[in-house]
Write an enzyme that holds these catalytic residues in place. Structure first.
Site, PDB file in Angstrom:
ATOM      1  N   ASP A  66       0.887  -1.494  -0.055  1.00  0.00           N
ATOM      2  CA  ASP A  66       0.079  -0.003   0.005  1.00  0.00           C
ATOM      3  C   ASP A  66       0.774   1.364   0.112  1.00  0.00           C
ATOM      4  O   ASP A  66       1.663   1.632   0.846  1.00  0.00           O
ATOM      5  CB  ASP A  66      -0.935  -0.176   1.371  1.00  0.00           C
ATOM      6  N   SER A 116      -6.924   4.237  -2.246  1.00  0.00           N
ATOM      7  CA  SER A 116      -6.876   2.907  -2.045  1.00  0.00           C
ATOM      8  C   SER A 116      -7.967   1.929  -2.705  1.00  0.00           C
ATOM      9  O   SER A 116      -8.018   1.017  -3.158  1.00  0.00           O
ATOM     10  CB  SER A 116      -6.585   2.480  -0.547  1.00  0.00           C
ATOM     11  N   PHE A 292      -6.100  -9.764  14.658  1.00  0.00           N
ATOM     12  CA  PHE A 292      -5.075  -9.378  15.299  1.00  0.00           C
ATOM     13  C   PHE A 292      -5.119  -7.820  15.620  1.00  0.00           C
ATOM     14  O   PHE A 292      -5.761  -6.973  14.777  1.00  0.00           O
ATOM     15  CB  PHE A 292      -3.662  -9.699  14.800  1.00  0.00           C
ATOM     16  N   ASP A 330      -0.920  -0.081  -4.948  1.00  0.00           N
ATOM     17  CA  ASP A 330      -2.101   0.562  -5.339  1.00  0.00           C
ATOM     18  C   ASP A 330      -1.905   2.293  -5.679  1.00  0.00           C
ATOM     19  O   ASP A 330      -2.390   2.649  -6.695  1.00  0.00           O
ATOM     20  CB  ASP A 330      -3.042   0.616  -4.242  1.00  0.00           C
TER      21      ASP A 330
END
Length: 727
Positions: A66, A116, A292, A330
């Site tokens: 990213d 994104s 997580f 991206d």
């Protein structure tokens, strides 16, 4: 090459040997021309031995960084080397070792700089979308729930599942974040990650939040690992790791429990901490969900190094004859680094003070800077003296103060290996990534039945020129339809498949060199070209974009992290890396060392061409004695030695000549010399023909222009200094 023994000794002619040699390079070795000659020869041999894998991909693995623009990759590569005790610039990441690469354009249909969500829709579904929309085509405006209900796109993950493949998602962000969400969800607003973020009217129309879609609509996903568990639990549920926190859902649903309930009878595991994850036995597990705490406990560049390790694991686990591995981003960020730091300067550190950087506020600055973002200040820059700029909480300074840093709008790289990886070359729209993956694995519209049985879905005009015309004449209304992007990608695939490498001997060599022409400059120039013609610009193509082959090259100097024009020119014209501000000489020559330069000269491609009997020429829009063109014909321990007035007397006494003198005296064979800087070739007592109040710069009394003409007696030679004469 083909009769006598090859000049260079090739140790082990495989990809790995090249990378090993590069990464273990020692400074003393690098000073010798043979080091760079051998390295380049190995690279050429490795590329010549490449054989495209043309089978069907059984597996598809996409690694997505990213915001991983070209500058971020370069900085991460350097950090990786420095963490291992090396200088870093010579390092290679695992993605760098993948043999095929391309660039892709990241704009959204309605935004010059993509976000994104819209970009994820492009590289995962093969269709460009509007800003902040995910998993829908461009008929859907931001926030338009009603339109999204009938405009969902199909992702590569969904195509793979439909073909009977196992699928999974592993993210270091929230699993509902726009990037992973593009694999399984659709939303008119990427922020609709849980029901509490959704407007009541959107819910009434039937739009559901992204977390709900993951669990409710995608029970087939085998592996779901990532963060954001609070988006799956309700406001009255206590977090198992942080008892003072609760979930975000307002509908009372516990989607994690619902996921587990839906897996009754299957070997399914849910884990939320590393100790539980480490106990999972893949052989005994059919479904795995891990939610997580994704905390920012390291610098973003450290994340890139970890990302690199993951790519290495993937490459080692999988058979590349049946697995297409694709690595891309991206979008980029407003991230850059520079400042002529010495080689090996900590990439997260301060650029050492030097005369090369005239800092107007007198304060230190970091290697890494941002164009905009929260690191900007309305009250002037922070003095970084004594500041630990490598700390994970340090914010790099930015030119424009903004609450949040924006994305960058330039092209990003794609790296690949495996079946059909050779389709990645040149420049493409970002949608091309999804289409190559589908094509390689025979998914979606590229199934065997569609491609080789029934008629192909798309209309093909199978010529390079036609594809470019289609791109450059694109209208906004066309771009809103998925078929536009599908057709365009299919044309690109067909064009690349029809490419036949030209393997004959080149009679002519033409090098076009854009000084300082980085990826962001090319992207901006492409947009300007289109806008000057009355188009939006993002969809435009430059002539260089139409060339079918491309690659990335590293620009550091032997002694500097950020290269200057002289040493980089020596690299791409002489094939040897050099020291900062030295020109046409190898790495044994330090800056200003005239004596060493007399025996350290390298031979440029122009000189090699002349030796082979070819006509040669130089055409520039700068001074003809500027470092960039000068490396084709001159050598100097200091690029500033453009005329004799710039050369120290002790250097002249040793026999070092200025660059202008070398051009005329040592290179009478050059057939064409066009450029600026005539004052560097004329004396201080000569008036300029165009500007009579100005004189030349030479202190030796020599009129090199006249000497050039005198040396051409008997030849059809012309000297011109104005356009009318040139015409």
């Amino acid at each position: 090459m083909f009769g006598a023994p090859v000049k260079f000794v090739l140790s082990v002619a495989v990809w790995l040997s090249s990378w090993t040699l590069n990464c273990s390079a020692q400074t003393e070795e690098e000073k010798q021309p043979e080091y760079w000659n051998n390295l380049a020869w190995q690279d050429i041999q490795n590329v010549l031995q490449l054989q495209p894998r043309t089978g069907v991909a059984k597996n598809l693995v996409l690694f997505l960084g990213d915001g991983m623009g070209v500058s971020t990759v370069t900085a991460g590569r350097i950090l990786k080397g420095q963490l291992a005790g090396r200088t870093g610039e010579e390092e290679l990441l695992e993605m760098d070792k993948l043999p095929y690469s391309a660039l892709v354009k990241t704009y959204n249909v309605d935004r010059q700089t993509g976000d994104s969500a819209g970009t994820a829709t492009a590289y995962l579904s093969g269709v460009k979308a509007n800003y902040a929309t995910v998993g829908v085509d461009a008929t859907v405006a931001h926030g338009d729930c009603a339109a999204s209900l009938t405009a969902k796109t199909t992702s590569i993950l969904e195509h793979a599942h439909a073909a009977g493949k196992s699928v999974g998602i592993v993210a270091t962000a929230r699993v509902t974040h726009a990037t992973p969400a593009g694999t399984y969800a659709y939303a008119a607003n990427r922020a609709w990650e849980h029901d509490g973020k959704m407007p009541s009217e959107a819910k009434a129309l039937g739009c559901t939040d992204i977390a709900q879609q993951l669990v409710e609509d995608n029970p087939f996903i085998k592996v779901i690992l990532g963060g954001g568990r609070g988006y799956f639990t309700s406001t009255d549920q206590t977090d198992p790791e942080y008892p003072d926190q609760t979930g975000f859902r307002t509908d009372g649903r516990d989607l994690i429990q619902e996921w587990q309930d839906g897996k009754q009878g299957a070997a399914a595991r849910y884990v939320w901490r590393k100790a539980e994850f480490d106990q999972v036995d893949p052989a005994e597990t059919d479904f795995l969900m891990g939610k997580f705490d994704i905390s920012a406990d390291s610098h973003a560049l450290n994340d890139l190094v970890a990302f690199n390790d993951a790519i290495a694991v993937g490459k080692n686990m999988l058979d590349l004859d049946e697995t297409l591995i694709t690595v891309t981003a991206d979008h980029s960020h407003m991230f850059g680094f520079g400042g002529y730091a010495p080689r090996g300067t900590p990439i997260l550190g301060i650029v050492p003070k030097s005369d090369d950087n005239i800092v107007l506020d007198g304060m230190p600055f970091t290697n890494i800077l941002y164009g905009n973002g929260p690191g900007g200040s309305l009250g002037g820059r922070q003095n970084l003296t004594g500041v630990d700029t490598a700390d994970k909480n340090y914010r790099q300074q930015a030119a424009v103060p903004m609450k949040y840093e924006s994305h960058g709008g330039e092209d990003v790289s794609v790296f690949a290996d495996g079946p059909m990886a050779h389709l990645f070359r040149g420049l493409h729209e970002q949608v091309y990534v999804a289409h190559v993956m589908k094509y390689a694995a025979c998914l979606g519209e590229y199934t065997r039945e569609t491609m080789f049985g029934a008629p192909v879905k798309f209309v093909l005009v199978a010529a390079w020129w036609s594809a470019w015309v289609l791109i450059c004449s694109a209208q906004t209304e066309e771009e809103r339809q998925p078929d536009y992007w599908n057709d365009l990608a299919w044309q690109d695939i067909q064009d690349v498949l029809q490419l036949q490498p030209r393997t004959g001997v080149a009679k002519n060599l033409v090098l076009f060199l854009g000084d300082g022409m980085g990826v962001s400059t090319v992207t901006a120039g492409r947009i300007l070209k289109g806008q000057l013609a009355g188009r939006t610009g993002e969809e435009e193509l430059l002539e260089m974009d139409k060339l079918p082959y491309s690659a990335l090259v590293k620009t550091y100097n032997l002694d500097r992290q950020t290269g200057d024009s002289a040493a980089t020119a020596t690299a791409y014209l002489g094939g040897v890396k050099a020291n900062y501000e030295t020109l046409g000489v190898d790495g044994t020559v330090a800056y200003d060392d005239c004596a060493a330069s007399l025996t350290g000269k390298v031979t440029s491609v122009l000189e090699h061409a002349h030796a082979a009997g070819k006509s040669t020429g130089i055409v520039v829009t700068s001074r003809i004695t500027h470092a960039t063109p000068a490396a084709s014909y001159a050598y100097a321990a200091n690029r500033a030695w453009e005329h004799d007035g710039k050369v120290p007397t002790d250097a002249q006494a040793l026999g070092c000549k200025d660059i202008a003198l070398q051009l005329v005296q040592d290179n009478p064979f050059i057939n064409v010399i066009l450029g600026g800087g005539r004052a560097y070739l004329t004396t201080t007592n000569q008036s300029d023909p165009e500007y009579p109040d100005q004189t030349g710069f030479r202190t030796d009394g020599r009129d090199l222009i006249q000497e050039w003409q005198d040396g051409k007696q008997g030849a059809a030679a012309r000297y011109v200094w104005r356009k009318a004469e040139f015409d």
